[in-house]
Design a protein around this motif. Structure first.
Motif, mmCIF file in Angstrom:
data_model
loop_
_atom_site.group_PDB
_atom_site.id
_atom_site.type_symbol
_atom_site.label_atom_id
_atom_site.label_comp_id
_atom_site.label_asym_id
_atom_site.label_seq_id
_atom_site.Cartn_x
_atom_site.Cartn_y
_atom_site.Cartn_z
ATOM 1 N N PRO A 36 -29.644 -51.100 -5.990
ATOM 2 C CA PRO A 36 -28.636 -51.865 -5.239
ATOM 3 C C PRO A 36 -29.222 -53.126 -4.620
ATOM 4 C CG PRO A 36 -28.543 -49.534 -4.674
ATOM 5 C CD PRO A 36 -29.788 -49.723 -5.488
ATOM 6 N N VAL A 37 -28.405 -54.173 -4.581
ATOM 7 C CA VAL A 37 -28.790 -55.429 -3.942
ATOM 8 C C VAL A 37 -27.912 -55.614 -2.712
ATOM 9 C CG1 VAL A 37 -28.840 -57.941 -4.181
ATOM 10 C CG2 VAL A 37 -29.562 -56.494 -6.099
ATOM 11 N N PHE A 38 -28.532 -55.872 -1.562
ATOM 12 C CA PHE A 38 -27.783 -55.975 -0.307
ATOM 13 C C PHE A 38 -27.585 -57.442 0.062
ATOM 14 C CE2 PHE A 38 -30.004 -51.914 -0.327
ATOM 15 C CZ PHE A 38 -28.962 -51.031 -0.078
ATOM 16 N N GLU A 39 -26.505 -58.010 -0.435
ATOM 17 C CA GLU A 39 -26.163 -59.404 -0.140
ATOM 18 C C GLU A 39 -25.317 -59.412 1.134
ATOM 19 O OE1 GLU A 39 -24.797 -63.111 0.244
ATOM 20 O OE2 GLU A 39 -23.303 -61.625 -0.348
ATOM 21 N N PRO A 40 -25.750 -60.119 2.190
ATOM 22 C CA PRO A 40 -25.100 -60.015 3.516
ATOM 23 C C PRO A 40 -23.584 -60.186 3.506
ATOM 24 C CG PRO A 40 -27.130 -61.272 3.707
ATOM 25 C CD PRO A 40 -26.917 -61.021 2.241
ATOM 26 N N SER A 41 -23.072 -61.219 2.848
ATOM 27 C CA SER A 41 -21.622 -61.455 2.876
ATOM 28 C C SER A 41 -20.869 -60.328 2.183
ATOM 29 C CB SER A 41 -21.281 -62.795 2.211
ATOM 30 O OG SER A 41 -21.647 -62.803 0.850
ATOM 31 N N ALA A 42 -21.450 -59.782 1.108
ATOM 32 C CA ALA A 42 -20.819 -58.666 0.396
ATOM 33 C C ALA A 42 -20.799 -57.418 1.267
ATOM 34 C CB ALA A 42 -21.557 -58.390 -0.912
ATOM 35 N N VAL A 43 -21.911 -57.173 1.973
ATOM 36 C CA VAL A 43 -22.013 -56.004 2.858
ATOM 37 C C VAL A 43 -20.996 -56.105 4.002
ATOM 38 C CG1 VAL A 43 -23.503 -54.855 4.546
ATOM 39 C CG2 VAL A 43 -24.418 -55.503 2.314
ATOM 40 N N ILE A 44 -20.893 -57.289 4.616
ATOM 41 C CA ILE A 44 -19.947 -57.485 5.720
ATOM 42 C C ILE A 44 -18.514 -57.322 5.228
ATOM 43 C CG2 ILE A 44 -19.031 -59.188 7.347
ATOM 44 C CD1 ILE A 44 -21.906 -60.317 7.524
ATOM 45 N N SER A 45 -18.231 -57.889 4.051
ATOM 46 C CA SER A 45 -16.878 -57.816 3.487
ATOM 47 C C SER A 45 -16.443 -56.373 3.278
ATOM 48 C CB SER A 45 -16.840 -58.577 2.157
ATOM 49 O OG SER A 45 -15.612 -58.394 1.500
ATOM 50 N N LEU A 46 -17.304 -55.577 2.649
ATOM 51 C CA LEU A 46 -16.930 -54.192 2.371
ATOM 52 C C LEU A 46 -16.991 -53.341 3.631
ATOM 53 C CD1 LEU A 46 -15.938 -53.404 -0.368
ATOM 54 C CD2 LEU A 46 -18.064 -52.209 -0.814
ATOM 55 N N GLY A 47 -17.801 -53.757 4.612
ATOM 56 C CA GLY A 47 -17.826 -53.043 5.893
ATOM 57 C C GLY A 47 -16.487 -53.152 6.604
ATOM 58 N N LEU A 48 -15.903 -54.362 6.581
ATOM 59 C CA LEU A 48 -14.575 -54.549 7.169
ATOM 60 C C LEU A 48 -13.528 -53.732 6.417
ATOM 61 C CD1 LEU A 48 -14.610 -58.406 7.857
ATOM 62 C CD2 LEU A 48 -14.643 -56.571 9.552
ATOM 63 N N ILE A 49 -13.635 -53.736 5.092
ATOM 64 C CA ILE A 49 -12.704 -52.955 4.273
ATOM 65 C C ILE A 49 -12.823 -51.474 4.606
ATOM 66 C CG2 ILE A 49 -12.194 -52.195 1.917
ATOM 67 C CD1 ILE A 49 -11.155 -54.952 2.440
ATOM 68 N N MET A 50 -14.052 -51.017 4.913
ATOM 69 C CA MET A 50 -14.259 -49.595 5.208
ATOM 70 C C MET A 50 -13.495 -49.179 6.452
ATOM 71 S SD MET A 50 -15.888 -47.348 3.455
ATOM 72 C CE MET A 50 -15.551 -45.598 3.652
ATOM 73 N N LEU A 51 -13.372 -50.080 7.437
ATOM 74 C CA LEU A 51 -12.573 -49.767 8.620
ATOM 75 C C LEU A 51 -11.109 -49.543 8.245
ATOM 76 C CD1 LEU A 51 -13.983 -52.261 11.287
ATOM 77 C CD2 LEU A 51 -14.096 -49.759 11.368
ATOM 78 N N VAL A 52 -10.622 -50.375 7.334
ATOM 79 C CA VAL A 52 -9.251 -50.216 6.848
ATOM 80 C C VAL A 52 -9.111 -48.897 6.102
ATOM 81 C CG1 VAL A 52 -7.472 -51.189 5.333
ATOM 82 C CG2 VAL A 52 -8.913 -52.718 6.693
ATOM 83 N N LEU A 53 -10.094 -48.603 5.245
ATOM 84 C CA LEU A 53 -10.054 -47.355 4.472
ATOM 85 C C LEU A 53 -10.084 -46.133 5.389
ATOM 86 C CD1 LEU A 53 -12.507 -48.104 1.498
ATOM 87 C CD2 LEU A 53 -10.023 -48.265 1.539
ATOM 88 N N MET A 54 -10.855 -46.206 6.462
ATOM 89 C CA MET A 54 -10.930 -45.089 7.398
ATOM 90 C C MET A 54 -9.596 -44.878 8.103
ATOM 91 S SD MET A 54 -14.769 -45.657 8.974
ATOM 92 C CE MET A 54 -14.822 -44.136 9.928
ATOM 93 N N THR A 55 -8.921 -45.986 8.418
ATOM 94 C CA THR A 55 -7.601 -45.870 9.054
ATOM 95 C C THR A 55 -6.606 -45.209 8.106
ATOM 96 O OG1 THR A 55 -8.038 -47.885 10.315
ATOM 97 C CG2 THR A 55 -5.760 -47.152 10.204
ATOM 98 N N GLU A 56 -6.607 -45.644 6.833
ATOM 99 C CA GLU A 56 -5.699 -45.058 5.854
ATOM 100 C C GLU A 56 -6.072 -43.604 5.571
ATOM 101 O OE1 GLU A 56 -5.221 -47.418 2.369
ATOM 102 O OE2 GLU A 56 -4.684 -49.228 3.459
ATOM 103 N N SER A 57 -7.374 -43.329 5.517
ATOM 104 C CA SER A 57 -7.833 -41.961 5.300
ATOM 105 C C SER A 57 -7.363 -41.056 6.425
ATOM 106 C CB SER A 57 -9.364 -41.936 5.199
ATOM 107 O OG SER A 57 -9.846 -40.612 5.057
ATOM 108 N N LEU A 58 -7.455 -41.565 7.647
ATOM 109 C CA LEU A 58 -7.010 -40.796 8.816
ATOM 110 C C LEU A 58 -5.531 -40.442 8.681
ATOM 111 C CD1 LEU A 58 -7.759 -39.708 11.630
ATOM 112 C CD2 LEU A 58 -7.148 -41.943 12.564
ATOM 113 N N GLY A 59 -4.725 -41.405 8.226
ATOM 114 C CA GLY A 59 -3.293 -41.151 8.041
ATOM 115 C C GLY A 59 -3.035 -40.071 7.014
#
Length: 453
Positions: A242-265
């Protein structure tokens, strides 16, 4: 000699013999595979992978769907897993971010390494912040959970409608509508006339019959199935480290918050359907399970893993509450992940067939929300306002997908999903109306809620 009574087993923990459960488990598998196949196809295409590599990605995603489902349904002690009949798979909500990352590179391998680096970081992020969600469960009374489930159902119905037009926005062809309506009619007839265990498998039969009908009408293309191999192994890190490109990591980190909210529902919806109490510890284990599955996905060539909402509706349709249905489905997915030919067959099922059964599957999620809201006290409270405004705000991205196009990227990331918008609105409005102010008044509201249950 007196005999001790064995403790009553909760419906969610009831063991169902494989001889009876396989048909329900297979129904879950077929209901979710179309979504599981679509994500790797889109990301693989954006990265410029060849057909063989994309088929490998599809098999890897099916394999990891099995792993994620087993983690959630079977559980890892008291560490992770909700232990409910939830089916996991690669999330559609992360597709836009991942295709954006993948298309930024000329080298397909580097593109996938960067995507998987972001996925690995997102999984770790989810594991770390899962305990935070345990602390906020008190902000999810029935007026919130019912609204969230209702919003999930409302948000999913357009997905089924888009399937009719092959996931494209625009006018439908008469042949597409005809096939979808035929499958819907078959589904309705099966629900009316099948009895017992067969009635619970009506969706499975409708998909099979609909696919056969589509093939007879020349609307199904199975040409790629013959070229697919019978067996392949999901080689860890096939595309490289895996390659950890900062902007990609931040982008998917924000998406993960959304995914966690939907998962909770989705988790709350299934808890309601199987009559299992929702508590903070359960939510923490459920989200931690998603995080572990997502982390493992980055190693085994897959993407973020979350509950599949279409299977949430299927739990309500089948009326079977045992988590062992999901455990058996997870085992089936795990095995099928080694068979690329199966991935090719699933990819060939016409979306119109899935659109036909989607009305029933997704509509049942909506019904689950209505059922939960029926236990909420509306007279003399502002709960009606909470539901009305939350559902209204959730409709914005459904009615106009480009509504937030001129806003900053972080706004689009959070609010592009009606589920996220409606969920956040329900939580915030509940805090405003039912939590702020008189503590006595808040307690009375909660007591009324409990009595309504």
């Amino acid at each position: 000699m007196s005999q001790e009574k064995s403790p009553k087993i909760a419906p969610v923990d009831e063991r169902i013999p494989v001889s009876k459960s396989w048909i329900f488990s297979l129904q879950h598998v077929l209901a979710m595979c179309a979504g599981a196949v679509a994500v790797p196809m889109m990301v693989g295409s954006a990265a410029g992978l060849d057909h063989e590599s994309i088929v490998f990605l599809i098999s890897a995603c099916i394999f990891m769907a099995g792993v994620g489902t087993l983690i959630q349904a079977f559980g890892i002690g008291n560490i992770a897993g909700a232990k409910i009949p939830v089916i996991e798979g690669t999330s559609f909500a992360a597709v836009a971010a991942m295709t954006s990352i993948a298309s930024s590179y000329q080298d397909p391998n580097l593109a996938m390494q960067t995507v998987f680096g972001a996925v690995m970081a997102a999984g770790l992020f989810c594991i770390i912040i899962a305990p935070v969600f345990e602390k906020i469960i008190r902000f999810f009374p029935k007026v919130v959970t019912g609204t969230v489930v209702l919003v999930i159902g409302v948000s999913l119905l357009p997905v089924g409608i888009k399937w009719i037009t092959d996931s494209k926005v625009g006018p439908a062809e008469p042949s597409q509508v005809g096939l979808a309506l035929a499958v819907l009619a078959i589904t309705i007839v099966l629900f009316k006339y099948l009895r017992g265990v067969w009635n619970s498998a009506a969706i499975l039969f409708a998909i099979v019959i609909g696919t056969v009908l589509a093939a007879a009408l020349g609307m199904a293309d199975f040409s790629n199935v013959a070229s697919a191999s019978w067996f392949s192994v999901n080689v860890p890190l096939k595309f490289g480290m895996p390659v950890f490109e900062p902007s990609a990591v931040i982008s998917l980190g924000l998406i993960m918050l959304v995914l966690m909210t939907e998962s909770l529902g989705n988790m709350m919806a299934i808890h309601e359907m199987v009559d299992k109490d929702i508590d903070g510890a359960n939510i923490k284990r459920a989200l931690r399970g998603d995080g572990i599955s997502t982390f493992l996905s980055s190693i085994f060539n897959s993407f973020p893993i979350t509950p599949f909402a279409q299977n949430t509706g299927l739990v309500g349709l089948m009326g079977i509450k045992s988590r062992y249905i999901a455990i058996h489905a997870g085992i089936i997915l795990l095995v099928l992940g080694f068979i690329p030919k199966f991935a090719s067959i699933i990819a060939a099922i016409p979306k119109q067939v899935l659109g036909g059964v989607g009305f029933a599957m997704f509509g049942m999620v909506l019904v689950g929300g209505i059922r939960t809201l029926s236990k909420v006290e509306f007279n003399g409270t502002k709960n009606g306002v909470i539901v009305a405004i939350s559902v209204g705000l959730a409709m914005i991205p459904l009615a106009n997908p480009d509504f937030y196009h001129n806003f900053p990227n972080w706004v689009q990331t959070i609010f592009h999903s009606g589920i996220t918008t409606g969920s956040l609105a329900a939580v915030i409005l509940n805090i405003f109306f039912n939590e702020l102010g008189s503590k006595k008044e808040s307690n009375n509201d909660n007591e009324t809620d409990e009595k309504a249950v």
